[in-house]
Design a protein around this motif. Sequence first.
Motif, PDB file in Angstrom:
ATOM      1  N   GLN A   2      19.275   3.976  -4.042  1.00 48.32           N
ATOM      2  CA  GLN A   2      19.467   4.697  -2.776  1.00 48.32           C
ATOM      3  C   GLN A   2      18.454   5.832  -2.639  1.00 48.32           C
ATOM      4  OE1 GLN A   2      23.340   6.488  -2.402  1.00 48.32           O
ATOM      5  NE2 GLN A   2      23.096   6.916  -0.232  1.00 48.32           N
ATOM      6  N   ILE A   3      18.235   6.579  -3.717  1.00 47.10           N
ATOM      7  CA  ILE A   3      17.270   7.676  -3.685  1.00 47.10           C
ATOM      8  C   ILE A   3      15.862   7.137  -3.427  1.00 47.10           C
ATOM      9  CG2 ILE A   3      16.134   9.427  -5.115  1.00 47.10           C
ATOM     10  CD1 ILE A   3      18.888   9.908  -6.431  1.00 47.10           C
ATOM     11  N   LEU A   4      15.521   6.046  -4.094  1.00 46.13           N
ATOM     12  CA  LEU A   4      14.200   5.439  -3.904  1.00 46.13           C
ATOM     13  C   LEU A   4      13.999   5.003  -2.459  1.00 46.13           C
ATOM     14  CD1 LEU A   4      11.557   4.211  -5.068  1.00 46.13           C
ATOM     15  CD2 LEU A   4      12.874   2.129  -5.534  1.00 46.13           C
ATOM     16  N   THR A   5      14.990   4.336  -1.882  1.00 44.91           N
ATOM     17  CA  THR A   5      14.890   3.870  -0.503  1.00 44.91           C
ATOM     18  C   THR A   5      14.724   5.039   0.470  1.00 44.91           C
ATOM     19  OG1 THR A   5      16.196   1.897  -0.976  1.00 44.91           O
ATOM     20  CG2 THR A   5      16.061   2.575   1.318  1.00 44.91           C
ATOM     21  N   LYS A   6      15.472   6.113   0.249  1.00 46.59           N
ATOM     22  CA  LYS A   6      15.362   7.288   1.126  1.00 46.59           C
ATOM     23  C   LYS A   6      13.973   7.898   1.049  1.00 46.59           C
ATOM     24  CE  LYS A   6      20.182   8.820   1.466  1.00 46.59           C
ATOM     25  NZ  LYS A   6      21.146   9.912   1.160  1.00 46.59           N
ATOM     26  N   GLN A   7      13.401   7.970  -0.150  1.00 44.76           N
ATOM     27  CA  GLN A   7      12.051   8.520  -0.301  1.00 44.76           C
ATOM     28  C   GLN A   7      11.030   7.679   0.456  1.00 44.76           C
ATOM     29  OE1 GLN A   7      12.643  11.785  -1.763  1.00 44.76           O
ATOM     30  NE2 GLN A   7      10.760  11.296  -2.843  1.00 44.76           N
ATOM     31  N   ILE A   8      11.129   6.361   0.307  1.00 43.86           N
ATOM     32  CA  ILE A   8      10.177   5.477   0.978  1.00 43.86           C
ATOM     33  C   ILE A   8      10.346   5.551   2.490  1.00 43.86           C
ATOM     34  CG2 ILE A   8       9.551   3.053   1.326  1.00 43.86           C
ATOM     35  CD1 ILE A   8      10.234   2.597  -1.648  1.00 43.86           C
ATOM     36  N   ASP A   9      11.586   5.531   2.961  1.00 45.45           N
ATOM     37  CA  ASP A   9      11.842   5.596   4.403  1.00 45.45           C
ATOM     38  C   ASP A   9      11.330   6.900   5.007  1.00 45.45           C
ATOM     39  OD1 ASP A   9      13.020   3.124   4.290  1.00 45.45           O
ATOM     40  OD2 ASP A   9      15.083   3.860   4.411  1.00 45.45           O
ATOM     41  N   ALA A  10      11.359   7.965   4.208  1.00 46.46           N
ATOM     42  CA  ALA A  10      10.880   9.272   4.690  1.00 46.46           C
ATOM     43  C   ALA A  10       9.368   9.414   4.547  1.00 46.46           C
ATOM     44  CB  ALA A  10      11.583  10.388   3.925  1.00 46.46           C
ATOM     45  N   GLN A  67       0.800  -1.227   0.000  1.00 47.88           N
ATOM     46  CA  GLN A  67       0.000   0.000   0.000  1.00 47.88           C
ATOM     47  C   GLN A  67       0.832   1.277   0.000  1.00 47.88           C
ATOM     48  OE1 GLN A  67      -3.021  -0.241   3.053  1.00 47.88           O
ATOM     49  NE2 GLN A  67      -3.794  -2.190   2.283  1.00 47.88           N
ATOM     50  N   ILE A  68       1.905   1.302  -0.797  1.00 44.29           N
ATOM     51  CA  ILE A  68       2.637   2.563  -0.947  1.00 44.29           C
ATOM     52  C   ILE A  68       2.663   3.020  -2.399  1.00 44.29           C
ATOM     53  CG2 ILE A  68       4.040   2.169   1.110  1.00 44.29           C
ATOM     54  CD1 ILE A  68       6.407   1.592  -0.733  1.00 44.29           C
ATOM     55  N   GLY A  69       1.798   2.419  -3.222  1.00 43.81           N
ATOM     56  CA  GLY A  69       1.616   2.906  -4.578  1.00 43.81           C
ATOM     57  C   GLY A  69       2.753   2.555  -5.517  1.00 43.81           C
ATOM     58  N   PRO A  70       2.958   3.382  -6.543  1.00 44.44           N
ATOM     59  CA  PRO A  70       3.975   3.087  -7.568  1.00 44.44           C
ATOM     60  C   PRO A  70       5.385   2.897  -7.022  1.00 44.44           C
ATOM     61  CG  PRO A  70       2.499   4.794  -8.350  1.00 44.44           C
ATOM     62  CD  PRO A  70       2.152   4.562  -6.909  1.00 44.44           C
ATOM     63  N   LEU A  71       5.732   3.595  -5.948  1.00 43.48           N
ATOM     64  CA  LEU A  71       7.074   3.416  -5.384  1.00 43.48           C
ATOM     65  C   LEU A  71       7.252   2.015  -4.827  1.00 43.48           C
ATOM     66  CD1 LEU A  71       7.150   6.495  -5.816  1.00 43.48           C
ATOM     67  CD2 LEU A  71       8.407   6.670  -3.668  1.00 43.48           C
ATOM     68  N   GLY A  72       6.153   1.393  -4.411  1.00 43.23           N
ATOM     69  CA  GLY A  72       6.211   0.012  -3.956  1.00 43.23           C
ATOM     70  C   GLY A  72       6.577  -0.930  -5.088  1.00 43.23           C
ATOM     71  N   ALA A  73       6.065  -0.655  -6.278  1.00 46.23           N
ATOM     72  CA  ALA A  73       6.413  -1.470  -7.446  1.00 46.23           C
ATOM     73  C   ALA A  73       7.889  -1.317  -7.787  1.00 46.23           C
ATOM     74  CB  ALA A  73       5.552  -1.058  -8.638  1.00 46.23           C
ATOM     75  N   LEU A  74       8.393  -0.078  -7.729  1.00 43.77           N
ATOM     76  CA  LEU A  74       9.809   0.156  -8.012  1.00 43.77           C
ATOM     77  C   LEU A  74      10.691  -0.512  -6.968  1.00 43.77           C
ATOM     78  CD1 LEU A  74       9.666   3.920  -9.052  1.00 43.77           C
ATOM     79  CD2 LEU A  74       9.798   1.928 -10.555  1.00 43.77           C
ATOM     80  N   ALA A 101       7.608  13.632  -6.575  1.00 42.58           N
ATOM     81  CA  ALA A 101       8.714  13.930  -5.659  1.00 42.58           C
ATOM     82  C   ALA A 101       9.934  13.084  -5.993  1.00 42.58           C
ATOM     83  CB  ALA A 101       8.272  13.685  -4.215  1.00 42.58           C
ATOM     84  N   LEU A 102       9.720  11.827  -6.355  1.00 42.05           N
ATOM     85  CA  LEU A 102      10.832  10.963  -6.740  1.00 42.05           C
ATOM     86  C   LEU A 102      11.504  11.488  -8.004  1.00 42.05           C
ATOM     87  CD1 LEU A 102      12.507   8.343  -6.452  1.00 42.05           C
ATOM     88  CD2 LEU A 102      10.754   7.208  -7.842  1.00 42.05           C
ATOM     89  N   LEU A 103      10.712  11.867  -8.983  1.00 43.74           N
ATOM     90  CA  LEU A 103      11.264  12.389 -10.235  1.00 43.74           C
ATOM     91  C   LEU A 103      12.070  13.662  -9.995  1.00 43.74           C
ATOM     92  CD1 LEU A 103       8.182  11.713 -12.532  1.00 43.74           C
ATOM     93  CD2 LEU A 103      10.394  10.534 -12.628  1.00 43.74           C
ATOM     94  N   GLU A 104      11.601  14.490  -9.097  1.00 44.99           N
ATOM     95  CA  GLU A 104      12.348  15.710  -8.760  1.00 44.99           C
ATOM     96  C   GLU A 104      13.685  15.354  -8.132  1.00 44.99           C
ATOM     97  OE1 GLU A 104       9.772  18.051  -6.339  1.00 44.99           O
ATOM     98  OE2 GLU A 104       8.464  18.633  -8.015  1.00 44.99           O
ATOM     99  N   LYS A 105      13.692  14.384  -7.228  1.00 52.58           N
ATOM    100  CA  LYS A 105      14.941  13.958  -6.594  1.00 52.58           C
ATOM    101  C   LYS A 105      15.919  13.376  -7.606  1.00 52.58           C
ATOM    102  CE  LYS A 105      14.784  14.723  -2.113  1.00 52.58           C
ATOM    103  NZ  LYS A 105      15.844  15.507  -1.422  1.00 52.58           N
TER     104      LYS A 105
END
Length: 197
Positions: A142-150, A71-78, A157-161
């Motif tokens: 690493q960027i993806l993991t930081k976004q999810i952890d935060a 249940q975290i949406g598209p970032l969960g798929a990534l 927001a991920l694309l901006e990062k």
Amino acid sequence: MTVETLPLVSTLGVILAGGRSSRMGVDKSTLQLSGASFLEQAIKRFSELGISNYVISSNRIDGALTDRLPQIGPLGALDALMHRADRLVGVDSIVVVPIDMPLFPADGIKQLCEYGNEKQTSCYYQNHPMPFFIWLDACFAQILTKQIDAGILSVRALLEKLSAKELKYVNDQQRQNSFFNVNTPEQMQQIQSWLQN
């Protein structure tokens, strides 16, 4: 419409089909439009581009890539994809397409892939975070993991990062409706009426 096939052997297609479909009432991947399901149409668009390597992100479809983090949406798929090294052999980029944008044409995906692969950068269309293209450089996981952890779970927001490039959408066919999302029965009726006119 015929689209020139691209040499996209190193680009992995990702079909996002993991939403709960609560407003629609049925699994959106099974919805029928012009004689084919949304899932069949998404696979066909990849096939038109020469993308034979693809995954389906869903907890309901047999053989699909399932989320590790629910249940975290598209970032969960990534996230799930980044933990499947077997699916990433020979892959240097991914293009992500949601199941519920059935009017988005293959040539729109082609533009993302051509630009992203040529420039070796992530990209998306102006004012539309989906679909999107990710260049899998050394920093992506690493960027993806930081976004999810935060708890920052938005695709934008991920694309901006990632410093993703914002492209102008150029498509003469169905320009107004390409990004239309189908989330409710009423929106399904609307899209069917467009195709009948």
